[in-house]
Design a protein around this motif. Structure first.
Motif, PDB file in Angstrom:
ATOM      1  N   TYR A  86       0.895  -1.163   0.000  1.00  4.06           N
ATOM      2  CA  TYR A  86       0.000   0.000   0.000  1.00  4.06           C
ATOM      3  C   TYR A  86       0.932   1.211   0.000  1.00  4.06           C
ATOM      4  N   PRO A  89       0.412 -11.709  14.238  1.00  7.28           N
ATOM      5  CA  PRO A  89       0.053 -10.549  15.051  1.00  7.28           C
ATOM      6  C   PRO A  89      -0.730  -9.504  14.240  1.00  7.28           C
ATOM      7  N   ASN A  90      -1.297  -8.542  14.918  1.00  9.94           N
ATOM      8  CA  ASN A  90      -2.014  -7.445  14.238  1.00  9.94           C
ATOM      9  C   ASN A  90      -1.071  -6.791  13.235  1.00  9.94           C
ATOM     10  N   GLY A  91      -1.581  -6.556  12.043  1.00  7.51           N
ATOM     11  CA  GLY A  91      -0.784  -5.872  11.025  1.00  7.51           C
ATOM     12  C   GLY A  91       0.171  -6.778  10.273  1.00  7.51           C
ATOM     13  N   ALA A  92       0.099  -8.097  10.505  1.00  4.89           N
ATOM     14  CA  ALA A  92       1.030  -9.033   9.856  1.00  4.89           C
ATOM     15  C   ALA A  92       0.778  -9.148   8.348  1.00  4.89           C
ATOM     16  N   GLY A  93      -0.444  -8.843   7.923  1.00  2.00           N
ATOM     17  CA  GLY A  93      -0.776  -8.956   6.504  1.00  2.00           C
ATOM     18  C   GLY A  93      -1.800 -10.038   6.212  1.00  2.00           C
ATOM     19  N   LYS A  94      -2.450 -10.550   7.240  1.00  2.00           N
ATOM     20  CA  LYS A  94      -3.415 -11.654   7.053  1.00  2.00           C
ATOM     21  C   LYS A  94      -4.628 -11.210   6.236  1.00  2.00           C
ATOM     22  N   THR A  95      -5.260 -10.105   6.662  1.00  2.00           N
ATOM     23  CA  THR A  95      -6.467  -9.647   5.967  1.00  2.00           C
ATOM     24  C   THR A  95      -6.153  -9.318   4.518  1.00  2.00           C
ATOM     25  N   THR A  96      -5.018  -8.674   4.306  1.00  3.14           N
ATOM     26  CA  THR A  96      -4.611  -8.329   2.940  1.00  3.14           C
ATOM     27  C   THR A  96      -4.513  -9.601   2.097  1.00  3.14           C
ATOM     28  N   HIS A 119      -6.924 -15.537  16.198  1.00  3.71           N
ATOM     29  CA  HIS A 119      -5.888 -15.126  17.148  1.00  3.71           C
ATOM     30  C   HIS A 119      -5.841 -16.090  18.331  1.00  3.71           C
ATOM     31  N   ALA A 149       2.810  -4.679   2.924  1.00  3.73           N
ATOM     32  CA  ALA A 149       1.974  -5.471   3.840  1.00  3.73           C
ATOM     33  C   ALA A 149       2.265  -6.963   3.699  1.00  3.73           C
TER      34      ALA A 149
HETATM   35  P1  ATP Z   1      -5.122  -7.760  12.091  1.00  2.00           P
HETATM   36  O1  ATP Z   1      -4.751  -8.992  12.861  1.00  2.00           O
HETATM   37  O2  ATP Z   1      -4.998  -6.534  12.944  1.00  2.00           O
HETATM   38  O3  ATP Z   1      -6.425  -7.853  11.377  1.00  2.00           O
HETATM   39  P2  ATP Z   1      -3.673  -8.243   9.606  1.00  2.00           P
HETATM   40  O4  ATP Z   1      -2.641  -9.299   9.781  1.00  2.00           O
HETATM   41  O5  ATP Z   1      -4.948  -8.628   8.987  1.00  2.00           O
HETATM   42  O6  ATP Z   1      -3.938  -7.505  10.986  1.00  2.00           O
HETATM   43  P3  ATP Z   1      -3.522  -6.303   7.468  1.00  2.00           P
HETATM   44  O7  ATP Z   1      -4.847  -5.681   7.773  1.00  2.00           O
HETATM   45  O8  ATP Z   1      -3.404  -7.122   6.242  1.00  2.00           O
HETATM   46  O9  ATP Z   1      -2.966  -7.104   8.724  1.00  2.00           O
HETATM   47  O10 ATP Z   1      -2.471  -5.089   7.393  1.00  2.00           O
HETATM   48  C1  ATP Z   1      -1.112  -5.268   7.036  1.00  2.00           C
HETATM   49  C2  ATP Z   1      -0.418  -3.899   6.927  1.00  2.00           C
HETATM   50  O11 ATP Z   1      -0.980  -3.172   5.838  1.00  2.00           O
HETATM   51  C3  ATP Z   1      -0.596  -3.006   8.142  1.00  2.00           C
HETATM   52  O12 ATP Z   1       0.599  -2.274   8.300  1.00  2.00           O
HETATM   53  C4  ATP Z   1      -1.733  -2.089   7.755  1.00  2.00           C
HETATM   54  O13 ATP Z   1      -1.609  -0.849   8.413  1.00  2.00           O
HETATM   55  C5  ATP Z   1      -1.527  -1.943   6.261  1.00  2.00           C
HETATM   56  N1  ATP Z   1      -2.809  -1.744   5.521  1.00  2.00           N
HETATM   57  C6  ATP Z   1      -3.870  -2.581   5.525  1.00  2.00           C
HETATM   58  N2  ATP Z   1      -4.856  -2.111   4.727  1.00  2.00           N
HETATM   59  C7  ATP Z   1      -4.410  -0.939   4.225  1.00  2.00           C
HETATM   60  C8  ATP Z   1      -4.965   0.033   3.334  1.00  2.00           C
HETATM   61  N3  ATP Z   1      -6.174  -0.113   2.782  1.00  2.00           N
HETATM   62  N4  ATP Z   1      -4.189   1.119   3.042  1.00  2.00           N
HETATM   63  C9  ATP Z   1      -2.969   1.272   3.572  1.00  2.00           C
HETATM   64  N5  ATP Z   1      -2.382   0.404   4.401  1.00  2.00           N
HETATM   65  C10 ATP Z   1      -3.082  -0.699   4.744  1.00  2.00           C
END
Ligand code: ATP
Length: 318
Positions: free
Chosen positions: A16, A40-47, A190, A21
């Motif tokens: 991004y 962990p939070n922010g690891a990139g799972k949702t992406t 989690h 990510a």
């Molecule tokens: P969580 O456990 O908190 O849901 P996650 O593992 O799902 O976290 P992601 O949501 O994939 O993590 O985010 C990974 C990184 O990408 C983070 O640094 C987040 O801030 C960034 N990020 C996620 N979505 C966007 C977006 N739409 N625009 C910019 N940065 C983003």
């Protein structure tokens, strides 16, 4: 018979802007597996999950889900993939049965409404309106709506967050039941106990990279990690030399839980040992205790928990 690959990912990256990510991950998920995605939070799972679901474009890499690139997938592919929608999918004024029936109307073929409601354990609440469901029941309804097209692959994103212990158990039974129907389940969670109970394999993501992959028993070398044996000997008694044991290294908080020095941990007469062959050591210890008439009532054998392995893997990440 060779396992059939349902999800194949090679060199997947997603940035991004300046935020990387996901940084070049490879993974495969086989048909019929429950595959748990931890990190962990922010690891990139949702992406990653959004890319696999076809809701987000990637920066680089190859992705195949049910043999199709999600970026180019059509309506037929979408029917084969179940995604649990957010709470807004639950209509507050419709009963569970009406809501599932409404969604089922969008599919030419699919599971019968009553069967779906039964699968998610909502039969007794079938006539309750969406607005009156508890959080756990609402989440089940969301899963039910993901099931109407009878998908082969189901993405479950933190399916039990906020559930009480019995609702979590019921949700686990539901997920096991779905696996029993041959569905492939990609689970983000989690909760370590949830991953341990449900997952065939676990993938740990940290800072956009895979830092561990394996079964709950083998992840991060868990099966070959040394065991720790602790016991208390009576005052004035010298413990025996036990085959294959060594003093347990000190865990220094400042070193992030990693061993800092090879010094025996003897708090009073508490003996703490580490060994790669706990059966040999325990056998010798039990024989000694019986011979000397020492009960050693507080003897404990500890193998690393999944949570300890997870913390080690993710703390080591950059
Ligand atoms: P969580 O456990 O908190 O849901 P996650 O593992 O799902 O976290 P992601 O949501 O994939 O993590 O985010 C990974 C990184 O990408 C983070 O640094 C987040 O801030 C960034 N990020 C996620 N979505 C966007 C977006 N739409 N625009 C910019 N940065 C983003």
């Amino acid at each position: 018979m060779a396992a059939e690959t349902v999800i194949a990912v090679r060199g997947l990256s997603m940035a991004y802007g300046a935020v990387e990510a996901v940084r070049g991950i490879d993974l495969e998920v086989n048909r019929g597996e429950v595959f748990a995605f931890l990190g962990p939070n922010g690891a990139g799972k949702t992406t990653t999950v959004e890319i696999l679901e076809g809701y987000r474009r990637r920066t680089a890499g190859e992705v195949s889900v049910l043999g199709v690139d999600p970026e180019r997938a059509g309506a037929d592919w979408r029917r084969r993939v179940g995604v649990v929608l957010q709470e807004s999918a639950v209509e507050p004024d419709l009963t569970v049965r009406e809501c599932v029936t409404l969604y089922a109307g969008y599919y030419a073929a699919g599971l019968p409404v009553a069967e779906i409601i039964d699968l998610v354990g909502l039969s007794e609440s079938a006539e309750v309106r969406g607005g009156r469901l508890s959080g756990g029941q609402r989440r089940r309804l969301e899963v039910a709506l993901a099931l109407v097209g009878d998908p082969e692959l189901l993405f479950l994103d933190e399916p039990t967050t906020g559930f009480d212990p019995s609702a979590r158990r019921a949700a686990w039974d539901m997920i096991t039941g779905l696996q029993g129907l041959g569905k492939t389940i990609f689970l983000t969670t989690h909760y370590m106990d949830e991953a341990e109970y449900l997952a065939d394999r676990i993938c740990v993501l940290a800072a956009g990279q895979i830092v561990g992959m394996g079964t709950p028993d083998t992840l991060g070398g868990r099966d070959s990690a040394p065991a720790e044996i602790t016991f208390t000997v009576p005052a004035g008694v010298t413990p025996p030399d036990l085959p294959g044991t060594r003093p347990r290294p000190i865990r220094d908080g400042a070193s992030g839980g990693r061993p800092a020095a090879e010094t025996p941990q003897t708090t009073g007469r508490r003996i703490e040992l580490q060994t790669d062959s706990p059966m040999d050591a325990l056998g010798a210890l039990a024989a000694w205790g019986l011979q000397q008439g020492h009960t050693l009532a507080d003897i404990e054998v500890h193998r690393p928990t999944l949570e300890e392995i997870y913390l080690k893997l993710t703390e080591a990440a950059p």
